[in-house]
Design a protein around this motif. Structure first.
Motif, PDB file in Angstrom:
ATOM      1  N   ILE A 169      -1.564  10.446   2.882  1.00 25.43           N
ATOM      2  CA  ILE A 169      -1.891   9.169   3.481  1.00 25.43           C
ATOM      3  C   ILE A 169      -0.277   8.939   4.574  1.00 25.43           C
ATOM      4  CG2 ILE A 169      -1.906   6.695   2.584  1.00 25.43           C
ATOM      5  CD1 ILE A 169      -2.677   7.330   0.416  1.00 25.43           C
ATOM      6  N   PHE A 170       1.061   8.494   4.389  1.00 26.79           N
ATOM      7  CA  PHE A 170       1.969   8.896   5.096  1.00 26.79           C
ATOM      8  C   PHE A 170       1.579   8.993   6.130  1.00 26.79           C
ATOM      9  CE2 PHE A 170       6.284   7.756   5.651  1.00 26.79           C
ATOM     10  CZ  PHE A 170       6.204   6.418   5.730  1.00 26.79           C
ATOM     11  N   LEU A 171       1.835  10.399   5.976  1.00 28.24           N
ATOM     12  CA  LEU A 171       0.972  11.397   7.221  1.00 28.24           C
ATOM     13  C   LEU A 171       0.949  10.347   8.849  1.00 28.24           C
ATOM     14  CD1 LEU A 171       3.003  13.552   8.918  1.00 28.24           C
ATOM     15  CD2 LEU A 171       1.139  15.644   7.454  1.00 28.24           C
ATOM     16  N   ILE A 196      11.411   3.409  -0.089  1.00 27.89           N
ATOM     17  CA  ILE A 196      11.891   4.120   1.573  1.00 27.89           C
ATOM     18  C   ILE A 196      10.393   3.692   2.418  1.00 27.89           C
ATOM     19  CG2 ILE A 196      12.418   5.904   2.628  1.00 27.89           C
ATOM     20  CD1 ILE A 196      15.035   6.198   0.541  1.00 27.89           C
ATOM     21  N   PRO A 197       9.523   4.448   1.919  1.00 31.81           N
ATOM     22  CA  PRO A 197       8.691   5.235   2.324  1.00 31.81           C
ATOM     23  C   PRO A 197       7.756   3.126   3.154  1.00 31.81           C
ATOM     24  CG  PRO A 197       7.813   6.180   0.407  1.00 31.81           C
ATOM     25  CD  PRO A 197       9.442   5.385   0.433  1.00 31.81           C
ATOM     26  N   ILE A 234       9.627   1.850   5.900  1.00 37.20           N
ATOM     27  CA  ILE A 234       9.302   2.368   6.911  1.00 37.20           C
ATOM     28  C   ILE A 234       7.687   1.189   7.391  1.00 37.20           C
ATOM     29  CG2 ILE A 234       8.419   4.198   7.820  1.00 37.20           C
ATOM     30  CD1 ILE A 234      10.736   6.011   6.361  1.00 37.20           C
ATOM     31  N   ALA A 235       7.238   1.641   6.570  1.00 34.12           N
ATOM     32  CA  ALA A 235       5.549   1.411   6.327  1.00 34.12           C
ATOM     33  C   ALA A 235       5.833  -0.762   7.547  1.00 34.12           C
ATOM     34  CB  ALA A 235       4.710   1.221   5.191  1.00 34.12           C
ATOM     35  N   GLY A 236       6.222  -1.368   6.221  1.00 37.58           N
ATOM     36  CA  GLY A 236       6.570  -2.645   6.824  1.00 37.58           C
ATOM     37  C   GLY A 236       7.170  -3.140   8.323  1.00 37.58           C
ATOM     38  N   LEU A 263       1.098  -1.569   0.143  1.00 33.82           N
ATOM     39  CA  LEU A 263      -0.180  -0.268  -0.103  1.00 33.82           C
ATOM     40  C   LEU A 263       0.775   1.043   0.437  1.00 33.82           C
ATOM     41  CD1 LEU A 263      -2.962  -0.966   2.182  1.00 33.82           C
ATOM     42  CD2 LEU A 263      -3.058  -0.696   0.274  1.00 33.82           C
ATOM     43  N   ALA A 264       2.022   1.128  -0.010  1.00 39.61           N
ATOM     44  CA  ALA A 264       3.032   2.199   1.163  1.00 39.61           C
ATOM     45  C   ALA A 264       3.479   2.530  -0.295  1.00 39.61           C
ATOM     46  CB  ALA A 264       4.618   2.154   1.680  1.00 39.61           C
ATOM     47  N   VAL A 265       4.363   1.696  -1.020  1.00 37.06           N
ATOM     48  CA  VAL A 265       4.145   1.557  -2.871  1.00 37.06           C
ATOM     49  C   VAL A 265       3.225   2.082  -3.392  1.00 37.06           C
ATOM     50  CG1 VAL A 265       4.874   0.453  -4.752  1.00 37.06           C
ATOM     51  CG2 VAL A 265       5.699   0.247  -2.485  1.00 37.06           C
TER      52      VAL A 265
END
Length: 486
Positions: free
Chosen positions: A398-400, A465-466, A469-471, A145-147
């Motif tokens: 979304i990431f924030l 990279i995100p 981090i999410a993983g 999902l981060a990708v």
């Protein structure tokens, strides 16, 4: 008589055993087919779920409406009519082919949907490969999902340009390389890596950086679950990875050679030095530009004239320290398309190859005379790529939001005195960490050789990279348990 009866009984037993074995084989075959159908159905369901989530987000945020940028016409109007014209184009053919196929089938307005489906497929292939590395479903979906909803997708899926499509194929290339490593670096598993690598470059030539990246990542990443008989030494891994990189480069050399034969220009395309000139002409004063080699003075003079006219018509371009990274970045696009390219065309006409060669000669002259200024630019641009990518990642909505939720959960755990959750290591995430760091270094490093690390360039380089981090954050909040394989 007794012998005859005994033989008859033995024959009956053999027949019964044969029938039972045949029935068992048939049942096993049916069971395997059932499992295969179930697995395929499960994969289709998972891919569909990801696609629906991305489609819903794009629909809600109005990212399915096609947007044009200054580069868009060059992809729509790609010269397919002759090989000579195609080889003289400043674009490689893969993305124009995709645009033409989608336009002929569904209309040009379907380009965002095509790019959404491609990116969803890329993210899903990464999810599946991480699952095969032993990473849990929750973690792989956090990565995917981060990708899938990262900066590159959010900012570029609606735009008719190569940014989103090339990033998607780059993700598939990474997934295929991880598969190659997991399958003990067998050459039979190398073909998808080669195909995806070449396709990424054919869509966007800046992805040439994937070729050296394959050599690096293919050497340093290992699959820990392989039996001892398949474990390779560092040297053997390096030889195989470099060999794979060479195989990826062979089709590129073939394309370059064909261009050399047809139009007399051994190169990927007559573009690239225009971008570099947008930097180099800012590393020297007007007087220094005019004091170069005799063969570059006419072009330098034409560029200086157009640059000064541009600064008069756009006073904001004159603001800022001339040597500052952000000043160079802010002026870059305007200088390339409103000073450098028109200046070369005023001398060499519409001959893209002659224009490119003239601009290349000017770049070489400036860098040879002022190498330290160019080295300083590389250092400052690398720093800009790092902090710019970090800022873009953190400010992605979304990431924030996800980070705020994670911080809140961690604060709650600390305040209520919960025991520390040691989730342990994860082979898939460890590999993804090496992928994320090496991919960013190679891709961003290649970009800053000729261009400023603009958001759309740096975001694609930092795409993993995100995801890592999410993983890791997801793994941190999971209770230790057996890894569920799908």
């Amino acid at each position: 008589m007794q012998r005859f009866v005994a033989k008859e009984r033995v024959a009956r037993v053999r027949d019964a055993l044969g029938t039972a074995q045949s029935y068992a084989d048939k049942m096993t075959q049916n069971h395997e087919q059932g499992l295969r159908q179930l697995l395929l159905g499960s994969l289709a369901t998972q891919w569909s779920c990801l696609l629906v989530m991305m489609f819903a987000y794009a629909l809600i945020t109005d990212r399915l409406t096609l947007k044009m940028v200054p580069d868009s016409p060059s992809y729509i109007e790609y010269p397919f009519e002759s090989l000579d014209a195609a080889f003289r184009s400043i674009r490689t053919p893969a993305y124009p082919v995709m645009v033409r196929l989608v336009t002929a089938t569904f209309g040009v307005v379907a380009i965002p949907l095509m790019q959404l489906v491609l990116h969803a497929t890329a993210a899903f292939l990464l999810i599946r490969e991480l699952q095969r590395w032993g990473t849990s479903n929750a973690v792989t979906w956090a990565v995917g999902l981060a990708v899938a909803l990262g900066c590159t997708f959010v900012d570029n899926v609606s735009i008719l340009s190569t940014d989103c499509a090339a990033a998607s194929v780059g993700v598939v290339t990474v997934a295929m390389l991880m598969r190659w490593i997991r399958l003990a670096r067998q050459w039979s598993a190398a073909l998808p890596v080669i195909v995806m690598c070449v396709l990424a470059i054919a869509i966007r030539p800046a992805y040439l950086a994937i070729i050296p990246w394959i050599a690096i990542a293919g050497t340093v990443i290992t699959f820990p679950e392989q039996p001892e008989s398949r474990q390779l030494s560092w040297f053997k891994r390096a030889v195989l990875a470099v060999g794979l990189s060479v195989l990826c480069f062979v089709p590129i050399v073939g394309w370059m050679s064909l261009r050399g034969v047809v139009v007399g220009d051994f190169g990927l395309l007559p573009f690239g030095h225009q971008n570099l000139a947008g930097i180099t002409i800012q590393l020297a004063s007007d007087d220094e530009l005019l004091a170069g080699k005799s063969e570059t003075r006419d072009l330098a003079a034409a560029i200086v004239d157009r640059k000064n006219i541009l600064l008069e018509s756009e006073p904001w371009l004159a603001l800022g320290d001339a040597g500052a990274t952000m000043t160079i970045e802010n002026r870059w696009d305007s200088y390339v398309w409103h000073a450098i390219v028109p200046a070369a065309a005023s001398i060499h006409g519409r001959d893209t190859i002659a224009n490119h060669r003239a601009i290349a000669a000017l770049n070489r002259d400036i860098i040879n005379r002022y190498p330290l200024r160019y080295c300083r630019w590389l250092v400052l641009a690398a720093r800009r790529a790092v902090w710019g990518s970090a800022a873009n990642i953190l400010m992605q909505p979304i990431f924030l939001m996800g980070l705020l939720v994670v911080v809140s959960l961690q604060l709650w755990k600390v305040l209520r005195g919960a025991p520390r959750d040691m989730s342990g290591q994860d082979a898939g995430l460890d590999a993804l960490f090496l992928v994320a760091v090496s991919y960013f270094i190679c891709m961003a490093g290649f970009v800053i050789l000729t261009s400023p690390p603009l958001g759309r360039f740096a975001d694609a380089a930092a795409i993993f990279i995100p995801a890592w981090i999410a993983g890791r954050l997801t793994l941190h909040f999971l209770r230790p348990r057996a890894i569920d394989m799908v």
